[in-house]
Design a protein around this motif. Sequence first.
Motif, PDB file in Angstrom:
ATOM      1  N   SER A 158     -19.794  31.544 -12.947  1.00  0.00           N
ATOM      2  CA  SER A 158     -19.927  30.583 -14.035  1.00  0.00           C
ATOM      3  C   SER A 158     -18.591  30.339 -14.723  1.00  0.00           C
ATOM      4  O   SER A 158     -18.243  29.199 -15.068  1.00  0.00           O
ATOM      5  CB  SER A 158     -20.960  31.093 -15.051  1.00  0.00           C
ATOM      6  N   GLN A 159     -17.807  31.414 -14.906  1.00  0.00           N
ATOM      7  CA  GLN A 159     -16.501  31.274 -15.559  1.00  0.00           C
ATOM      8  C   GLN A 159     -15.541  30.463 -14.694  1.00  0.00           C
ATOM      9  O   GLN A 159     -14.844  29.573 -15.190  1.00  0.00           O
ATOM     10  CB  GLN A 159     -15.907  32.645 -15.848  1.00  0.00           C
ATOM     11  N   TYR A 160     -15.484  30.754 -13.389  1.00  0.00           N
ATOM     12  CA  TYR A 160     -14.604  29.995 -12.492  1.00  0.00           C
ATOM     13  C   TYR A 160     -14.971  28.512 -12.485  1.00  0.00           C
ATOM     14  O   TYR A 160     -14.094  27.646 -12.498  1.00  0.00           O
ATOM     15  CB  TYR A 160     -14.693  30.555 -11.062  1.00  0.00           C
ATOM     16  N   ILE A 161     -16.262  28.245 -12.457  1.00  0.00           N
ATOM     17  CA  ILE A 161     -16.711  26.849 -12.428  1.00  0.00           C
ATOM     18  C   ILE A 161     -16.323  26.135 -13.723  1.00  0.00           C
ATOM     19  O   ILE A 161     -15.849  24.992 -13.704  1.00  0.00           O
ATOM     20  CB  ILE A 161     -18.231  26.781 -12.197  1.00  0.00           C
ATOM     21  N   SER A 162     -16.508  26.801 -14.864  1.00  0.00           N
ATOM     22  CA  SER A 162     -16.167  26.171 -16.146  1.00  0.00           C
ATOM     23  C   SER A 162     -14.665  25.925 -16.273  1.00  0.00           C
ATOM     24  O   SER A 162     -14.238  24.968 -16.922  1.00  0.00           O
ATOM     25  CB  SER A 162     -16.657  27.043 -17.306  1.00  0.00           C
ATOM     26  N   GLU A 163     -13.858  26.784 -15.614  1.00  0.00           N
ATOM     27  CA  GLU A 163     -12.405  26.621 -15.645  1.00  0.00           C
ATOM     28  C   GLU A 163     -11.888  25.746 -14.498  1.00  0.00           C
ATOM     29  O   GLU A 163     -10.683  25.542 -14.365  1.00  0.00           O
ATOM     30  CB  GLU A 163     -11.731  27.996 -15.578  1.00  0.00           C
ATOM     31  N   LYS A 164     -12.819  25.285 -13.653  1.00  0.00           N
ATOM     32  CA  LYS A 164     -12.484  24.449 -12.494  1.00  0.00           C
ATOM     33  C   LYS A 164     -11.494  25.142 -11.562  1.00  0.00           C
ATOM     34  O   LYS A 164     -10.562  24.537 -11.041  1.00  0.00           O
ATOM     35  CB  LYS A 164     -11.947  23.084 -12.942  1.00  0.00           C
ATOM     36  N   LYS A 165     -11.736  26.441 -11.356  1.00  0.00           N
ATOM     37  CA  LYS A 165     -10.920  27.227 -10.430  1.00  0.00           C
ATOM     38  C   LYS A 165     -11.643  27.369  -9.093  1.00  0.00           C
ATOM     39  O   LYS A 165     -12.865  27.578  -9.052  1.00  0.00           O
ATOM     40  CB  LYS A 165     -10.665  28.628 -10.989  1.00  0.00           C
ATOM     41  N   SER A 166     -10.907  27.297  -8.009  1.00  0.00           N
ATOM     42  CA  SER A 166     -11.473  27.616  -6.706  1.00  0.00           C
ATOM     43  C   SER A 166     -11.640  29.137  -6.606  1.00  0.00           C
ATOM     44  O   SER A 166     -10.911  29.891  -7.244  1.00  0.00           O
ATOM     45  CB  SER A 166     -10.572  27.108  -5.590  1.00  0.00           C
ATOM     46  N   PHE A 167     -12.586  29.577  -5.789  1.00  0.00           N
ATOM     47  CA  PHE A 167     -12.839  31.008  -5.664  1.00  0.00           C
ATOM     48  C   PHE A 167     -13.553  31.296  -4.351  1.00  0.00           C
ATOM     49  O   PHE A 167     -13.958  30.371  -3.629  1.00  0.00           O
ATOM     50  CB  PHE A 167     -13.664  31.535  -6.843  1.00  0.00           C
ATOM     51  N   ILE A 168     -13.685  32.581  -4.029  1.00  0.00           N
ATOM     52  CA  ILE A 168     -14.381  32.976  -2.813  1.00  0.00           C
ATOM     53  C   ILE A 168     -15.667  33.714  -3.162  1.00  0.00           C
ATOM     54  O   ILE A 168     -15.756  34.391  -4.188  1.00  0.00           O
ATOM     55  CB  ILE A 168     -13.506  33.850  -1.898  1.00  0.00           C
ATOM     56  N   ILE A 169     -16.677  33.552  -2.286  1.00  0.00           N
ATOM     57  CA  ILE A 169     -17.941  34.276  -2.401  1.00  0.00           C
ATOM     58  C   ILE A 169     -18.040  35.218  -1.208  1.00  0.00           C
ATOM     59  O   ILE A 169     -17.863  34.787  -0.067  1.00  0.00           O
ATOM     60  CB  ILE A 169     -19.142  33.315  -2.402  1.00  0.00           C
ATOM     61  N   PRO A 170     -18.307  36.518  -1.421  1.00  0.00           N
ATOM     62  CA  PRO A 170     -18.438  37.454  -0.294  1.00  0.00           C
ATOM     63  C   PRO A 170     -19.472  36.981   0.717  1.00  0.00           C
ATOM     64  O   PRO A 170     -20.562  36.536   0.344  1.00  0.00           O
ATOM     65  CB  PRO A 170     -18.863  38.761  -0.975  1.00  0.00           C
ATOM     66  N   GLY A 171     -19.113  37.078   1.996  1.00  0.00           N
ATOM     67  CA  GLY A 171     -19.983  36.587   3.053  1.00  0.00           C
ATOM     68  C   GLY A 171     -20.834  37.677   3.687  1.00  0.00           C
ATOM     69  O   GLY A 171     -20.456  38.848   3.723  1.00  0.00           O
ATOM     70  N   MET A 172     -22.001  37.268   4.189  1.00  0.00           N
ATOM     71  CA  MET A 172     -22.899  38.148   4.925  1.00  0.00           C
ATOM     72  C   MET A 172     -23.303  37.455   6.220  1.00  0.00           C
ATOM     73  O   MET A 172     -23.351  36.225   6.288  1.00  0.00           O
ATOM     74  CB  MET A 172     -24.157  38.474   4.106  1.00  0.00           C
ATOM     75  N   ALA A 173     -23.611  38.259   7.247  1.00  0.00           N
ATOM     76  CA  ALA A 173     -24.031  37.695   8.528  1.00  0.00           C
ATOM     77  C   ALA A 173     -24.934  38.684   9.241  1.00  0.00           C
ATOM     78  O   ALA A 173     -24.896  39.891   8.985  1.00  0.00           O
ATOM     79  CB  ALA A 173     -22.816  37.370   9.398  1.00  0.00           C
TER      80      ALA A 173
END
Length: 381
Positions: A181-196
């Motif tokens: 939520s913080q990254y989105i409000s600051e309009k920052k790109s970010f990574i989400i940990p992946g699963m497979a």
Amino acid sequence: MTLKSFFCLVCSAVLLSGCWDIKEIEDVGIVTGLALDVSEEEQLLMINQYVKPGQIPTQQDSSQQDSPYQNLESTGTTLFEMIRENSLESNRPPNYTHLKSILFSTKLLEKEPLNQLIDLYIRDHEFRRTVPVFITMDPVQKIFNAQPEKELFPSIQIKELSENYHKNNTNPKNLTIGDMSQYISEKKSFIIPGMAMINGNIKSYGAGVISGETSQYIGWIPLEKMEGIRYLHNNVEGGYIYLSEKDITDGPVVLEIKGANSKFDVSLSDGNLSMRVDVEVTTSLGEDWGVDRNVFKTGWEKEIKKAADKDIEDKVDVILQIAQKELKTDFAHLSQWVRIHQPDYWKEHKEEWDEIFTQMDIDVQADVSIKDFGTQNFNME
């Protein structure tokens, strides 16, 4: 009976009446995991992973007759609508206070922006901001229908895997709903940990990149390229460096990472930004396949150190290539160092940061030190 005695009796009846609003666990729809995808009809697909209390094995009876969880799928146009539609399939309304993980599909995040998808989670009091978030290139059903060997619930297995980031540098550090939520409000790109799902098992597998401009999925960082982002995020706590016989003579070695620290310096010359990243890594000799190597000879480690320095520099450069040239967005959050070291420049140019970032010269220098021989601990200084 005196008035005083009557008053005490009434107070006792009120205070000792027990939990008047208690609910039996069988009557509560405890949800441990939530997964979101796109249905075949191109609608939102939501899976709630419910606990089946009667199927959880106890210490007295470890036999398991049936799955301890139940996945209920719903489709619709809004999350609120789908949550309420659960009442059509179950008399236990979903309770999210014990939620352990949220899983998004890349297919969904290519179609819908995250800032819209997480609106409900930020507003609703049942959703804690500390719940970790994950992403997968597989259909979410594939992961949520798995039968984990070490955990009863796939949603908990996902969370547990993410907590190994301090042991292996290919695991990104946890991302929570609050972080996102913080990254989105600051309009920052970010990574989400992946699963497979790999060979029938749930595994940590790289990371998905979310654009700060669109809040949508724009690319994947493969597992084998993940180490570089950990050094740029400056959150390396452990892991190892493997150097093969191609890197050094006398056979392969494994260096166990004891600690690491990345320092960032930003320079401005003639209106052009440049950055230097110094990565300092402390290691011990974890495993040595070099039978002819004499570790008691002065300077024996020089070749290993040089190869280890290059190994880290190459891994960071790979991530910078993905960020600057392929995806053209700063998911490594290097902008924070520009803001700190060049505040006036940042105030003037922060709106065009992604464009500046793709052209910025970034020099990476690693300095690996080998302090001891592991448990033998022959001090080398």
